[in-house]
Design a protein around this motif. Structure first.
Motif, PDB file in Angstrom:
ATOM      1  N   UNK A 511       0.798  -1.219  -0.029  1.00 37.00           N
ATOM      2  CA  UNK A 511       0.096   0.155   0.034  1.00 37.00           C
ATOM      3  C   UNK A 511       0.960   1.343   0.013  1.00 37.00           C
ATOM      4  N   UNK A 512       1.785   1.280   0.702  1.00 39.93           N
ATOM      5  CA  UNK A 512       2.999   2.351   0.918  1.00 39.93           C
ATOM      6  C   UNK A 512       3.464   2.758  -0.535  1.00 39.93           C
ATOM      7  N   UNK A 513       3.929   1.563  -1.070  1.00 35.62           N
ATOM      8  CA  UNK A 513       4.646   1.558  -2.377  1.00 35.62           C
ATOM      9  C   UNK A 513       3.628   2.231  -3.606  1.00 35.62           C
ATOM     10  N   UNK A 514       2.385   1.658  -3.531  1.00 37.47           N
ATOM     11  CA  UNK A 514       1.333   2.044  -4.351  1.00 37.47           C
ATOM     12  C   UNK A 514       0.887   3.631  -4.299  1.00 37.47           C
ATOM     13  N   UNK A 515       0.910   3.919  -2.942  1.00 37.84           N
ATOM     14  CA  UNK A 515       0.467   5.387  -2.639  1.00 37.84           C
ATOM     15  C   UNK A 515       1.456   6.111  -3.234  1.00 37.84           C
ATOM     16  N   UNK A 516       2.627   6.083  -3.024  1.00 39.79           N
ATOM     17  CA  UNK A 516       3.714   6.883  -3.683  1.00 39.79           C
ATOM     18  C   UNK A 516       3.511   6.947  -5.174  1.00 39.79           C
ATOM     19  N   UNK A 517       3.375   6.008  -5.773  1.00 39.55           N
ATOM     20  CA  UNK A 517       3.118   6.101  -7.188  1.00 39.55           C
ATOM     21  C   UNK A 517       1.769   6.839  -7.578  1.00 39.55           C
ATOM     22  N   UNK A 518       0.859   6.536  -6.700  1.00 41.08           N
ATOM     23  CA  UNK A 518      -0.207   7.310  -6.978  1.00 41.08           C
ATOM     24  C   UNK A 518      -0.224   8.894  -6.785  1.00 41.08           C
ATOM     25  N   UNK A 519       0.586   9.229  -5.998  1.00 38.32           N
ATOM     26  CA  UNK A 519       0.707  10.740  -5.818  1.00 38.32           C
ATOM     27  C   UNK A 519       1.397  11.159  -7.067  1.00 38.32           C
ATOM     28  N   UNK A 520       2.608  10.346  -7.545  1.00 34.18           N
ATOM     29  CA  UNK A 520       3.381  10.804  -8.637  1.00 34.18           C
ATOM     30  C   UNK A 520       2.126  10.979  -9.790  1.00 34.18           C
ATOM     31  N   UNK A 521       1.456  10.136 -10.240  1.00 33.79           N
ATOM     32  CA  UNK A 521       0.462  10.171 -11.287  1.00 33.79           C
ATOM     33  C   UNK A 521      -0.689  11.414 -11.112  1.00 33.79           C
ATOM     34  N   UNK A 522      -1.064  11.181  -9.855  1.00 29.94           N
ATOM     35  CA  UNK A 522      -2.366  12.370  -9.596  1.00 29.94           C
ATOM     36  C   UNK A 522      -1.717  13.690  -9.785  1.00 29.94           C
ATOM     37  N   UNK A 523      -0.529  13.984  -9.204  1.00 29.53           N
ATOM     38  CA  UNK A 523      -0.035  15.223  -9.488  1.00 29.53           C
ATOM     39  C   UNK A 523       0.064  16.053 -10.734  1.00 29.53           C
ATOM     40  N   UNK A 524      -0.013  15.067 -11.845  1.00 33.05           N
ATOM     41  CA  UNK A 524       0.406  15.488 -13.169  1.00 33.05           C
ATOM     42  C   UNK A 524      -0.864  15.203 -13.915  1.00 33.05           C
ATOM     43  N   UNK A 525      -2.015  14.747 -13.521  1.00 33.67           N
ATOM     44  CA  UNK A 525      -3.253  14.606 -14.052  1.00 33.67           C
ATOM     45  C   UNK A 525      -3.832  16.018 -14.248  1.00 33.67           C
ATOM     46  N   UNK A 526      -4.390  16.166 -15.650  1.00 30.32           N
ATOM     47  CA  UNK A 526      -5.093  17.239 -15.891  1.00 30.32           C
ATOM     48  C   UNK A 526      -6.718  16.789 -16.000  1.00 30.32           C
ATOM     49  N   UNK A 527      -7.557  17.344 -15.307  1.00 32.42           N
ATOM     50  CA  UNK A 527      -8.996  16.933 -15.718  1.00 32.42           C
ATOM     51  C   UNK A 527      -9.660  17.435 -16.923  1.00 32.42           C
ATOM     52  N   UNK A 528     -10.516  16.483 -17.486  1.00 32.95           N
ATOM     53  CA  UNK A 528     -11.146  17.071 -18.927  1.00 32.95           C
ATOM     54  C   UNK A 528     -12.183  17.927 -18.523  1.00 32.95           C
ATOM     55  N   UNK A 529     -13.275  17.660 -17.411  1.00 36.04           N
ATOM     56  CA  UNK A 529     -14.340  18.665 -17.133  1.00 36.04           C
ATOM     57  C   UNK A 529     -13.938  19.637 -16.006  1.00 36.04           C
ATOM     58  N   UNK A 530     -13.241  20.674 -16.233  1.00 32.52           N
ATOM     59  CA  UNK A 530     -12.745  21.720 -15.362  1.00 32.52           C
ATOM     60  C   UNK A 530     -13.868  22.526 -15.086  1.00 32.52           C
ATOM     61  N   UNK A 531     -15.175  22.548 -15.530  1.00 41.11           N
ATOM     62  CA  UNK A 531     -16.293  23.249 -15.079  1.00 41.11           C
ATOM     63  C   UNK A 531     -16.682  22.522 -13.664  1.00 41.11           C
ATOM     64  N   UNK A 532     -16.671  21.258 -13.509  1.00 44.58           N
ATOM     65  CA  UNK A 532     -17.233  20.838 -12.321  1.00 44.58           C
ATOM     66  C   UNK A 532     -15.924  20.218 -11.115  1.00 44.58           C
ATOM     67  N   UNK A 533     -14.878  20.136 -11.779  1.00 41.92           N
ATOM     68  CA  UNK A 533     -13.773  19.557 -11.121  1.00 41.92           C
ATOM     69  C   UNK A 533     -12.466  20.393 -10.792  1.00 41.92           C
ATOM     70  N   UNK A 534     -12.778  21.724 -11.163  1.00 36.59           N
ATOM     71  CA  UNK A 534     -11.443  22.328 -11.338  1.00 36.59           C
ATOM     72  C   UNK A 534     -11.241  22.768  -9.532  1.00 36.59           C
TER      73      UNK A 534
END
Length: 534
Positions: A511-534
């Motif tokens: 869980x700790x290893x995958x949480x670190x991976x998740x934070x790396x991926x989530x920090x660079x993700x750009x939402x498609x629907x900025x109107x409701x998720x910005x």
């Protein structure tokens, strides 16, 4: 039901209001805000969710005890793939709903299959109690179980998507209500789970499994009737004919192209350049399709959460059976009743989060929802890491207590350690659900094209399903390795000689290893629907 979801809604005025584009009623007629949808319609679907959660979770709450009892399976075998299959089937159900059947008709089909499945399992469990089990009876029992899993595959992704369809994202008031729906949907599910675990597990332990399963069948029969009553008020999504199939074709072509690129590498580079102008390359470059493909790394990074989640109805349950479960003098809690603390923590925290924390977070972050879905998922994954670490510490204490009192080989005696020690790990898993599961539901629903939103919610559920499959495979592997040469397995039937604490620490590391991976991926993700998720 004809032409419910495949007809195109015309643009005209109804009672002075503009008709909702892309939606119709169950007869294919145009609808507006006042005469359809909203909370009035969504509550009918919520009622089905409460009942289906009650029924579905009434089965696994005590299933491991039933399998190790009347069916005589070992602990490792009892950590079965049924629950994981139930969480995986929504991928197939979503594909069928989004490409052909439609969400409304999929829910009707699911309700029918639920009633059949619970009716069959009632009959099967009754026959198994009244005599030795034959291979045919056991096969009938498992057939009923997997029919219920198929029903969940049709209902789970479509239920929430259909309820969310009742709110117009272009209307500010309804868009806010839709965001709140994801919280209260999970709250409703927790109500069903809490009652199921407390009531059904007690009935099965003290009255009989046949009666317990029979109650579930009756509940789903009532839920089917409630859902049909709301039919005149529903907004039926009506995409442009052929749009669904085109989206699935785009996805398929993109995945094939991605696989070829990964496997062949540079060998396909020049060939791809030559094909840039044909339809296949255009499909690969489709914005919607690329947006869906961008979800897959986030999905994969969430699998460790599903791995921890799988332990709640299996190994946590077996821990509880070995402890002192007395309350109010001589009354003893069924082991499965301890699972109630997870849903109870959800029931307590959802209102606190939705009504108290969200306004504070909204002020602090400037986000209308308080936290973005990805921030919410990450928070839940961190809480689940803490939960499994606490479970490891508690199990270590339980084993030490068993040794201190000379109970290592006395499997019939309860370890002199209160069941209260298990409450924190159950409660923290429930708290993690409020963040992670609800966050995944909102994230995968909003980031999918509107025609594929059932598939998006199925991706969320598949995290739990694949997590269950990984758990089963991991347990089987470790059981074989650690039980080799006549030694005690980590999952020995005598839990006082087992080492569930080692397994929980292993899960904490993953869980700790995958949480670190998740934070790396989530920090660079750009939402498609900025109107409701910005």
């Amino acid at each position: 039901m004809a032409a419910m979801e495949d007809s195109e809604a015309p643009c005209l005025l109804i009672g002075g209001q503009a008709a909702l584009v892309g939606f119709s009623d169950f007869r294919g007629r145009p609808v507006d805000h006042d005469t359809s949808g909203g909370w009035r319609s969504a509550l009918f679907v919520v009622a089905v969710e409460i009942c289906s959660s009650f029924a579905f979770y009434g089965v696994p709450s005590n299933l491991i005890t039933y399998l190790t009892g009347p069916l005589g399976h070992s602990n490792a075998a009892a950590v079965n793939a049924w629950s994981a299959t139930g969480h995986m089937m929504p991928l197939l159900g979503a594909f069928i709903a989004d490409s052909w059947l439609g969400r409304y008709r999929s829910i009707v089909l699911a309700c029918t299959l639920y009633v059949m499945g619970y009716g069959m399992i009632t009959l099967a469990s009754t026959l198994l109690v009244h005599g030795p089990s034959s291979p045919l009876q056991v096969a009938f029992f498992y057939a009923s179980l997997y029919l219920i899993a198929i029903a969940q595959g049709a209902e789970k992704p479509c239920g929430l998507a259909f309820a969310a369809d009742q709110f117009d994202p272009d209307n500010p008031k309804e868009r806010a209500s839709r965001s709140s729906l994801f919280n209260w949907w999970y709250f409703s599910m927790a109500v069903g789970i809490s009652v199921a675990i407390a009531v059904v597990s007690y009935v099965q332990e003290n009255v009989g499994c046949g009666i317990g399963f029979g109650v579930l069948c009756a509940i789903m029969l009532c839920a089917s009737a409630v859902f049909l009553v709301g039919t005149p008020t529903y907004r039926m999504y009506a995409p442009t004919p052929g749009t669904r199939r085109r989206h699935f074709a785009l996805l398929a072509r993109s995945l094939i192209a991605l696989a070829k690129s990964s496997v062949l590498g540079g060998k396909t580079h020049h060939r791809q350049e030559e094909e840039e102008e044909d339809d296949e390359d255009a499909a690969v470059k489709s914005e919607d399709t690329r947006g869906v493909l961008r979800l897959l790394p986030i999905w994969a990074a969430c699998l460790a959460y599903g791995l921890v989640f799988a332990q709640v109805t299996t190994l946590f349950n077996k821990q509880g059976r070995t402890l002192d479960r007395r309350i109010f003098g001589g009354l003893e809690l069924p082991p499965a009743a301890l699972q109630t603390f997870g849903p109870v923590s959800i029931l307590v925290f959802v209102p606190v989060y939705d009504r108290a924390l969200v306004p504070v977070l909204r002020w602090a972050t400037g986000n209308p929802s308080g936290l973005t879905p990805l921030q919410r998922i990450g928070t839940g994954m961190a809480v689940s890491l803490v939960a499994v670490s606490v479970a490891a510490l508690v199990e270590g204490r339980r084993l030490e207590t068993a040794r201190e009192h000379g109970l290592v080989d006395d499997t019939g005696a309860a370890v002199p350690m209160s069941w209260v020690w298990l409450v924190p790990q159950y409660a923290m898993v429930g708290l993690a659900d409020v963040f992670a599961v609800v966050g995944m539901q909102e994230f995968f629903y909003d980031q999918m094209p509107s025609e594929l939103r059932s598939l998006g919610l199925a991706l969320c559920l598949s995290v739990l399903g694949i997590g269950g499959f990984i758990s089963s495979a991991l347990i089987s592997l470790i059981d074989g390795v650690t039980g080799n040469n006549g030694g005690d397995s980590w999952f020995a039937d005598n839990l006082n000689r087992a080492h569930l604490d080692y397994f929980y620490w292993l899960l904490a590391g993953v869980s700790a290893a995958e949480l670190a991976l998740y934070f790396c991926l989530a920090s660079s993700y750009v939402y498609n629907n900025h109107k409701s998720l910005k």
